[in-house]
Motif scaffolding. Sequence first.
Motif, PDB file in Angstrom:
ATOM      1  N   LEU A 133       0.833  -1.208   0.000  1.00  0.00           N
ATOM      2  CA  LEU A 133       0.000   0.000   0.000  1.00  0.00           C
ATOM      3  C   LEU A 133       0.865   1.254   0.000  1.00  0.00           C
ATOM      4  N   ASP A 134       1.900   1.268   0.839  1.00  0.00           N
ATOM      5  CA  ASP A 134       2.802   2.419   0.907  1.00  0.00           C
ATOM      6  C   ASP A 134       3.482   2.642  -0.438  1.00  0.00           C
ATOM      7  N   LEU A 135       3.922   1.556  -1.069  1.00  0.00           N
ATOM      8  CA  LEU A 135       4.589   1.683  -2.364  1.00  0.00           C
ATOM      9  C   LEU A 135       3.635   2.202  -3.428  1.00  0.00           C
ATOM     10  N   VAL A 136       2.426   1.668  -3.487  1.00  0.00           N
ATOM     11  CA  VAL A 136       1.447   2.099  -4.496  1.00  0.00           C
ATOM     12  C   VAL A 136       1.123   3.583  -4.336  1.00  0.00           C
ATOM     13  N   GLN A 137       0.947   4.032  -3.100  1.00  0.00           N
ATOM     14  CA  GLN A 137       0.661   5.445  -2.859  1.00  0.00           C
ATOM     15  C   GLN A 137       1.843   6.333  -3.238  1.00  0.00           C
ATOM     16  N   THR A 138       3.049   5.843  -2.949  1.00  0.00           N
ATOM     17  CA  THR A 138       4.254   6.591  -3.304  1.00  0.00           C
ATOM     18  C   THR A 138       4.390   6.715  -4.813  1.00  0.00           C
ATOM     19  N   VAL A 139       4.137   5.623  -5.529  1.00  0.00           N
ATOM     20  CA  VAL A 139       4.231   5.625  -6.984  1.00  0.00           C
ATOM     21  C   VAL A 139       3.236   6.613  -7.583  1.00  0.00           C
ATOM     22  N   LYS A 140       2.047   6.710  -7.020  1.00  0.00           N
ATOM     23  CA  LYS A 140       1.060   7.684  -7.498  1.00  0.00           C
ATOM     24  C   LYS A 140       1.581   9.107  -7.332  1.00  0.00           C
ATOM     25  N   SER A 141       2.219   9.377  -6.205  1.00  0.00           N
ATOM     26  CA  SER A 141       2.771  10.712  -5.964  1.00  0.00           C
ATOM     27  C   SER A 141       3.886  11.031  -6.952  1.00  0.00           C
ATOM     28  N   VAL A 142       4.749  10.063  -7.211  1.00  0.00           N
ATOM     29  CA  VAL A 142       5.831  10.249  -8.174  1.00  0.00           C
ATOM     30  C   VAL A 142       5.255  10.470  -9.573  1.00  0.00           C
ATOM     31  N   GLY A 143       4.199   9.725  -9.914  1.00  0.00           N
ATOM     32  CA  GLY A 143       3.561   9.878 -11.213  1.00  0.00           C
ATOM     33  C   GLY A 143       2.977  11.274 -11.402  1.00  0.00           C
ATOM     34  N   ARG A 144       2.374  11.821 -10.344  1.00  0.00           N
ATOM     35  CA  ARG A 144       1.827  13.181 -10.431  1.00  0.00           C
ATOM     36  C   ARG A 144       2.949  14.191 -10.659  1.00  0.00           C
ATOM     37  N   GLU A 145       4.062  14.002  -9.951  1.00  0.00           N
ATOM     38  CA  GLU A 145       5.174  14.932 -10.108  1.00  0.00           C
ATOM     39  C   GLU A 145       5.772  14.831 -11.518  1.00  0.00           C
ATOM     40  N   LYS A 146       5.872  13.625 -12.043  1.00  0.00           N
ATOM     41  CA  LYS A 146       6.357  13.431 -13.409  1.00  0.00           C
ATOM     42  C   LYS A 146       5.457  14.178 -14.403  1.00  0.00           C
ATOM     43  N   HIS A 147       4.157  14.002 -14.265  1.00  0.00           N
ATOM     44  CA  HIS A 147       3.210  14.658 -15.171  1.00  0.00           C
ATOM     45  C   HIS A 147       3.336  16.180 -15.085  1.00  0.00           C
ATOM     46  N   ARG A 148       3.470  16.699 -13.875  1.00  0.00           N
ATOM     47  CA  ARG A 148       3.575  18.154 -13.715  1.00  0.00           C
ATOM     48  C   ARG A 148       4.876  18.680 -14.310  1.00  0.00           C
ATOM     49  N   MET A 149       5.957  17.951 -14.124  1.00  0.00           N
ATOM     50  CA  MET A 149       7.221  18.392 -14.698  1.00  0.00           C
ATOM     51  C   MET A 149       7.140  18.427 -16.221  1.00  0.00           C
ATOM     52  N   GLU A 150       6.508  17.445 -16.813  1.00  0.00           N
ATOM     53  CA  GLU A 150       6.374  17.421 -18.272  1.00  0.00           C
ATOM     54  C   GLU A 150       5.527  18.594 -18.762  1.00  0.00           C
ATOM     55  N   ALA A 151       4.597  19.041 -17.931  1.00  0.00           N
ATOM     56  CA  ALA A 151       3.709  20.134 -18.325  1.00  0.00           C
ATOM     57  C   ALA A 151       4.287  21.509 -18.016  1.00  0.00           C
ATOM     58  N   PHE A 152       5.056  21.630 -16.925  1.00  0.00           N
ATOM     59  CA  PHE A 152       5.438  22.948 -16.425  1.00  0.00           C
ATOM     60  C   PHE A 152       6.892  23.339 -16.674  1.00  0.00           C
ATOM     61  N   VAL A 153       7.678  22.475 -17.293  1.00  0.00           N
ATOM     62  CA  VAL A 153       9.054  22.856 -17.608  1.00  0.00           C
ATOM     63  C   VAL A 153       9.034  24.008 -18.613  1.00  0.00           C
ATOM     64  N   ARG A 154       9.827  25.058 -18.345  1.00  0.00           N
ATOM     65  CA  ARG A 154       9.927  26.196 -19.246  1.00  0.00           C
ATOM     66  C   ARG A 154      11.386  26.368 -19.663  1.00  0.00           C
ATOM     67  N   PHE A 155      11.647  26.286 -20.949  1.00  0.00           N
ATOM     68  CA  PHE A 155      13.001  26.408 -21.473  1.00  0.00           C
ATOM     69  C   PHE A 155      13.337  27.867 -21.770  1.00  0.00           C
ATOM     70  N   GLU A 156      14.624  28.201 -21.602  1.00  0.00           N
ATOM     71  CA  GLU A 156      15.128  29.537 -21.915  1.00  0.00           C
ATOM     72  C   GLU A 156      16.256  29.394 -22.927  1.00  0.00           C
ATOM     73  N   HIS A 157      16.176  30.155 -24.019  1.00  0.00           N
ATOM     74  CA  HIS A 157      17.157  30.040 -25.092  1.00  0.00           C
ATOM     75  C   HIS A 157      18.457  30.745 -24.695  1.00  0.00           C
ATOM     76  N   THR A 158      19.583  30.047 -24.874  1.00  0.00           N
ATOM     77  CA  THR A 158      20.876  30.587 -24.450  1.00  0.00           C
ATOM     78  C   THR A 158      21.727  30.979 -25.651  1.00  0.00           C
ATOM     79  N   THR A 159      22.827  31.658 -25.340  1.00  0.00           N
ATOM     80  CA  THR A 159      23.747  32.099 -26.395  1.00  0.00           C
ATOM     81  C   THR A 159      24.411  30.927 -27.098  1.00  0.00           C
ATOM     82  N   ASP A 160      24.422  29.748 -26.484  1.00  0.00           N
ATOM     83  CA  ASP A 160      24.988  28.546 -27.105  1.00  0.00           C
ATOM     84  C   ASP A 160      23.954  27.778 -27.930  1.00  0.00           C
ATOM     85  N   ASP A 161      22.799  28.388 -28.150  1.00  0.00           N
ATOM     86  CA  ASP A 161      21.703  27.757 -28.883  1.00  0.00           C
ATOM     87  C   ASP A 161      21.216  26.483 -28.183  1.00  0.00           C
TER      88      ASP A 161
END
Length: 291
Positions: A133-161
């Motif tokens: 049960l603890d593992l399943v709940q933990t995996v759900k939390s990790v999955g939510r964080e993964k989904h949010r990171m995929e949605a909320f990452v913002r890239f900034e263009h640098t001088t090195d392209d």
Amino acid sequence: MSLPAQNSTYPINQTLSSAVLLYEPIFEGWLSAVFYVYANKLQNDKSLQLTAQNCYTPSLLSQATHVETDKDKAERVLVKLNKLLGRSGMRNLLWGFLSEKDHIGTTLFQVVKYAIDYPDRPIMQDLGNLSVLDLVQTVKSVGREKHRMEAFVRFEHTTDDIYFARVEPDFNVLPLIGEHFRQRYQDQHWAIYDLVRGYGIFYDKSQSTASHPAALQTITGLDDAVLRDPTSIHSKDEARYQRFWQGYFTNVNIKERKNPRLHKQYLPQRYWKYLSEKQVLPNAEHLQKRR
């Protein structure tokens, strides 16, 4: 190497002491610790704990043993667990491990022991088992964080392209989100850096072919000043890109339909400092459409 023996002048009740196996905080390190447990017939010790070295606090009530990472032994355990748990079960173990919770090493071991003791039982469905049960709940939390990171990452263009992004995830999700961005941005150089854990992933498009995207590279040791404020390496167009995005965000926003509580539920505030649309836009009012 073991920690110094406990001082014999302290009358410690042996029934209260516990054995602690310390492993290198990588998945192969934990697998090596599991091999050590069964090689030394410690699996039935109810006080046994498997703890990452960087999470351990010495105690008079525990005796710690350092387990060296052995790739061959780790591979043997991995093969065995693959047979027992299958692909979905191994995914749960890996995602649980990446949560980096203080006691996750012990929880994972208890799940593994359960699977070994009952090889014909679908143990991942047994939520009556507290470790599962603890593992399943933990995996759900990790999955939510993964989904949010995929949605909320913002890239900034640098001088090195290179399109560069900073993140501070609750869990170590970079190994889980890399493939998403590798498939999505095959035509550009990009990097995502985890400020909490001090490493990042880098995609070099020059190493890719028409049929095979380039492999992701691990990067470390970036300049602290750049990590705190990457504006020093912004390309001449980056500020303009951010203004365009902020203007778009302002224009599509409908003031009468604002629901701050719901907004924070779907976009927690801890992500805001790296979202360009959440930064102050001096002329935002002038960009707002007249309604």
